[in-house]
Design a protein around this motif. Structure first.
Motif, PDB file in Angstrom:
ATOM      1  N   VAL A  55       0.832  -1.199   0.000  1.00 12.67           N
ATOM      2  CA  VAL A  55       0.000   0.000   0.000  1.00 12.67           C
ATOM      3  C   VAL A  55       0.869   1.252   0.000  1.00 12.67           C
ATOM      4  O   VAL A  55       0.636   2.198  -0.764  1.00 12.67           O
ATOM      5  CB  VAL A  55      -0.956   0.008   1.212  1.00 12.67           C
ATOM      6  CG1 VAL A  55      -1.688   1.344   1.311  1.00 12.67           C
ATOM      7  CG2 VAL A  55      -1.965  -1.127   1.107  1.00 12.67           C
ATOM      8  N   GLY A  56       1.900   1.269   0.845  1.00  5.30           N
ATOM      9  CA  GLY A  56       2.793   2.415   0.898  1.00  5.30           C
ATOM     10  C   GLY A  56       3.500   2.647  -0.427  1.00  5.30           C
ATOM     11  O   GLY A  56       3.643   3.789  -0.884  1.00  5.30           O
ATOM     12  N   ALA A  57       3.929   1.567  -1.068  1.00  2.06           N
ATOM     13  CA  ALA A  57       4.609   1.683  -2.360  1.00  2.06           C
ATOM     14  C   ALA A  57       3.652   2.184  -3.441  1.00  2.06           C
ATOM     15  O   ALA A  57       4.020   3.025  -4.273  1.00  2.06           O
ATOM     16  CB  ALA A  57       5.197   0.332  -2.757  1.00  2.06           C
ATOM     17  N   TYR A  58       2.429   1.662  -3.438  1.00  8.85           N
ATOM     18  CA  TYR A  58       1.419   2.082  -4.420  1.00  8.85           C
ATOM     19  C   TYR A  58       1.130   3.569  -4.285  1.00  8.85           C
ATOM     20  O   TYR A  58       1.103   4.308  -5.281  1.00  8.85           O
ATOM     21  CB  TYR A  58       0.149   1.266  -4.190  1.00  8.85           C
ATOM     22  CG  TYR A  58      -1.016   1.618  -5.091  1.00  8.85           C
ATOM     23  CD1 TYR A  58      -1.249   0.929  -6.269  1.00  8.85           C
ATOM     24  CD2 TYR A  58      -1.911   2.636  -4.739  1.00  8.85           C
ATOM     25  CE1 TYR A  58      -2.329   1.238  -7.085  1.00  8.85           C
ATOM     26  CE2 TYR A  58      -2.982   2.961  -5.554  1.00  8.85           C
ATOM     27  CZ  TYR A  58      -3.194   2.252  -6.715  1.00  8.85           C
ATOM     28  OH  TYR A  58      -4.262   2.574  -7.529  1.00  8.85           O
ATOM     29  N   VAL A  59       0.915   4.024  -3.058  1.00  6.51           N
ATOM     30  CA  VAL A  59       0.593   5.429  -2.818  1.00  6.51           C
ATOM     31  C   VAL A  59       1.751   6.325  -3.231  1.00  6.51           C
ATOM     32  O   VAL A  59       1.556   7.366  -3.880  1.00  6.51           O
ATOM     33  CB  VAL A  59       0.230   5.647  -1.335  1.00  6.51           C
ATOM     34  CG1 VAL A  59       0.140   7.135  -1.009  1.00  6.51           C
ATOM     35  CG2 VAL A  59      -1.085   4.954  -1.009  1.00  6.51           C
ATOM     36  N   ALA A  60       2.961   5.947  -2.870  1.00  5.88           N
ATOM     37  CA  ALA A  60       4.128   6.759  -3.217  1.00  5.88           C
ATOM     38  C   ALA A  60       4.266   6.890  -4.735  1.00  5.88           C
ATOM     39  O   ALA A  60       4.515   7.985  -5.257  1.00  5.88           O
ATOM     40  CB  ALA A  60       5.392   6.156  -2.618  1.00  5.88           C
ATOM     41  N   ALA A  61       4.093   5.792  -5.447  1.00  6.11           N
ATOM     42  CA  ALA A  61       4.251   5.817  -6.897  1.00  6.11           C
ATOM     43  C   ALA A  61       3.205   6.707  -7.561  1.00  6.11           C
ATOM     44  O   ALA A  61       3.518   7.490  -8.466  1.00  6.11           O
ATOM     45  CB  ALA A  61       4.163   4.393  -7.454  1.00  6.11           C
ATOM     46  N   HIS A  62       1.966   6.602  -7.107  1.00  7.73           N
ATOM     47  CA  HIS A  62       0.893   7.377  -7.725  1.00  7.73           C
ATOM     48  C   HIS A  62       0.951   8.852  -7.347  1.00  7.73           C
ATOM     49  O   HIS A  62       0.648   9.726  -8.175  1.00  7.73           O
ATOM     50  CB  HIS A  62      -0.466   6.771  -7.363  1.00  7.73           C
ATOM     51  CG  HIS A  62      -0.791   5.536  -8.139  1.00  7.73           C
ATOM     52  ND1 HIS A  62      -0.142   4.344  -7.938  1.00  7.73           N
ATOM     53  CD2 HIS A  62      -1.676   5.306  -9.149  1.00  7.73           C
ATOM     54  CE1 HIS A  62      -0.620   3.430  -8.764  1.00  7.73           C
ATOM     55  NE2 HIS A  62      -1.547   3.990  -9.512  1.00  7.73           N
ATOM     56  N   LEU A  63       1.348   9.155  -6.116  1.00  9.33           N
ATOM     57  CA  LEU A  63       1.513  10.560  -5.738  1.00  9.33           C
ATOM     58  C   LEU A  63       2.693  11.181  -6.476  1.00  9.33           C
ATOM     59  O   LEU A  63       2.645  12.350  -6.870  1.00  9.33           O
ATOM     60  CB  LEU A  63       1.698  10.684  -4.217  1.00  9.33           C
ATOM     61  CG  LEU A  63       0.445  10.525  -3.369  1.00  9.33           C
ATOM     62  CD1 LEU A  63       0.807  10.559  -1.886  1.00  9.33           C
ATOM     63  CD2 LEU A  63      -0.578  11.626  -3.671  1.00  9.33           C
ATOM     64  N   ARG A  64       3.758  10.415  -6.677  1.00 14.10           N
ATOM     65  CA  ARG A  64       4.915  10.919  -7.415  1.00 14.10           C
ATOM     66  C   ARG A  64       4.530  11.254  -8.852  1.00 14.10           C
ATOM     67  O   ARG A  64       4.987  12.263  -9.403  1.00 14.10           O
ATOM     68  CB  ARG A  64       6.038   9.875  -7.379  1.00 14.10           C
ATOM     69  CG  ARG A  64       7.189  10.125  -8.334  1.00 14.10           C
ATOM     70  CD  ARG A  64       7.840  11.473  -8.130  1.00 14.10           C
ATOM     71  NE  ARG A  64       8.598  11.548  -6.896  1.00 14.10           N
ATOM     72  CZ  ARG A  64       9.319  12.609  -6.531  1.00 14.10           C
ATOM     73  NH1 ARG A  64       9.362  13.669  -7.325  1.00 14.10           N
ATOM     74  NH2 ARG A  64       9.968  12.619  -5.385  1.00 14.10           N
ATOM     75  N   GLU A  65       3.670  10.460  -9.454  1.00 16.96           N
ATOM     76  CA  GLU A  65       3.205  10.746 -10.815  1.00 16.96           C
ATOM     77  C   GLU A  65       2.454  12.082 -10.851  1.00 16.96           C
ATOM     78  O   GLU A  65       2.599  12.859 -11.791  1.00 16.96           O
ATOM     79  CB  GLU A  65       2.306   9.622 -11.318  1.00 16.96           C
ATOM     80  CG  GLU A  65       3.051   8.324 -11.616  1.00 16.96           C
ATOM     81  CD  GLU A  65       2.118   7.213 -12.068  1.00 16.96           C
ATOM     82  OE1 GLU A  65       0.891   7.468 -12.147  1.00 16.96           O
ATOM     83  OE2 GLU A  65       2.611   6.106 -12.331  1.00 16.96           O
TER      84      GLU A  65
END
Length: 245
Positions: A55-65
């Protein structure tokens, strides 16, 4: 164009549909916004930036986009994710703001908070909050192995749920009062910062309250949680619109 505000998503592996809803929200709505503000409790629990959860990785990737697309993202720590640090902020592309923080929205100074500081009738929680925000406590906690920190978080959640259940059983009306903001604290906060608009989350009681504070017209906007559906506040030059998604 509008500035978007969300809080209390409580993202967790046990509710993947909410994480997916958040990803869709970022792709479909946030990409065209002036800015996104996340006012705490993005995660159900956060025990350190070394947490390798999906979940943390998913959120970080999408917020970075979102950030890479040119939309500024700001974050205020909540009572569940107060240990989000600079390392994760860099990965996710957001800037951590203090709690409270004053920002200027379309020429209007506005106070942003997670909201738990307004719930001063909950004395036990405020004592726990003071302890866990102490840098020495945080350093000692983060020095523990990840497994121990995750176990502590699970135990703390269970204790919190048990306490809430007990409070509801003893006196439902008193529970509602204690877990909501304290009116006198709200008025004092407006007076202290000299502003007439306050946006916060935490209480899971979405509403726009028009108040009279010392003869001044003020507005307190409370963001909704994401347990059953999404909730977003859209603010532009002309209005503030709080809706489910």
């Amino acid at each position: 164009m509008a500035t978007l505000f969300i809080s209390d998503l409580h993202l967790d592996a046990s509710r993947p549909e909410v994480t997916e809803l958040f990803g869709r929200f970022l792709r479909e709505e946030v990409r065209g916004a002036d800015a996104l503000y996340i006012l705490g409790d993005l995660f159900e629990a956060w025990v350190g930036d070394d947490d390798s959860s999906e979940v943390g990785a998913y959120v970080a990737a999408h917020l970075r986009e979102v950030a890479d697309a040119g939309v500024p993202v700001y974050f205020i720590r909540g009572n569940r994710d107060f240990l989000v640090g600079d390392e994760y902020a860099q990965r996710a592309g957001f800037r951590i703001l203090p709690d409270p923080a004053v920002v200027v929205l379309y020429g209007k100074p506005t106070l942003l908070m997670h909201g738990d500081l307004l719930c001063t009738d909950d004395v036990a929680y405020q004592q726990f909050r003071a302890q866990t925000r102490n840098p020495a406590w945080q350093a000692q906690f983060l020095a523990q192995p990840l497994a121990a920190r995750l176990a502590f978080a699970a135990q703390a959640r269970a204790a919190s749920m048990a306490r809430q259940k007990e409070m509801k059983g003893d006196n439902r009306a008193q529970f509602e009062t204690i877990t909501d903001v304290t009116p006198a604290t709200v008025e004092a906060t407006f007076a202290r910062y000299g502003i007439d608009t306050l946006i916060h989350g935490h209480t899971h009681r979405p509403a726009i309250h028009d108040l009279d504070v010392g003869g001044h017209a003020c507005q307190r906007i409370v963001l909704g949680d994401w347990y059953e559906q999404g909730s977003v506040l859209r603010v532009d030059e002309n209005r503030a619109d709080l809706k489910k998604i």
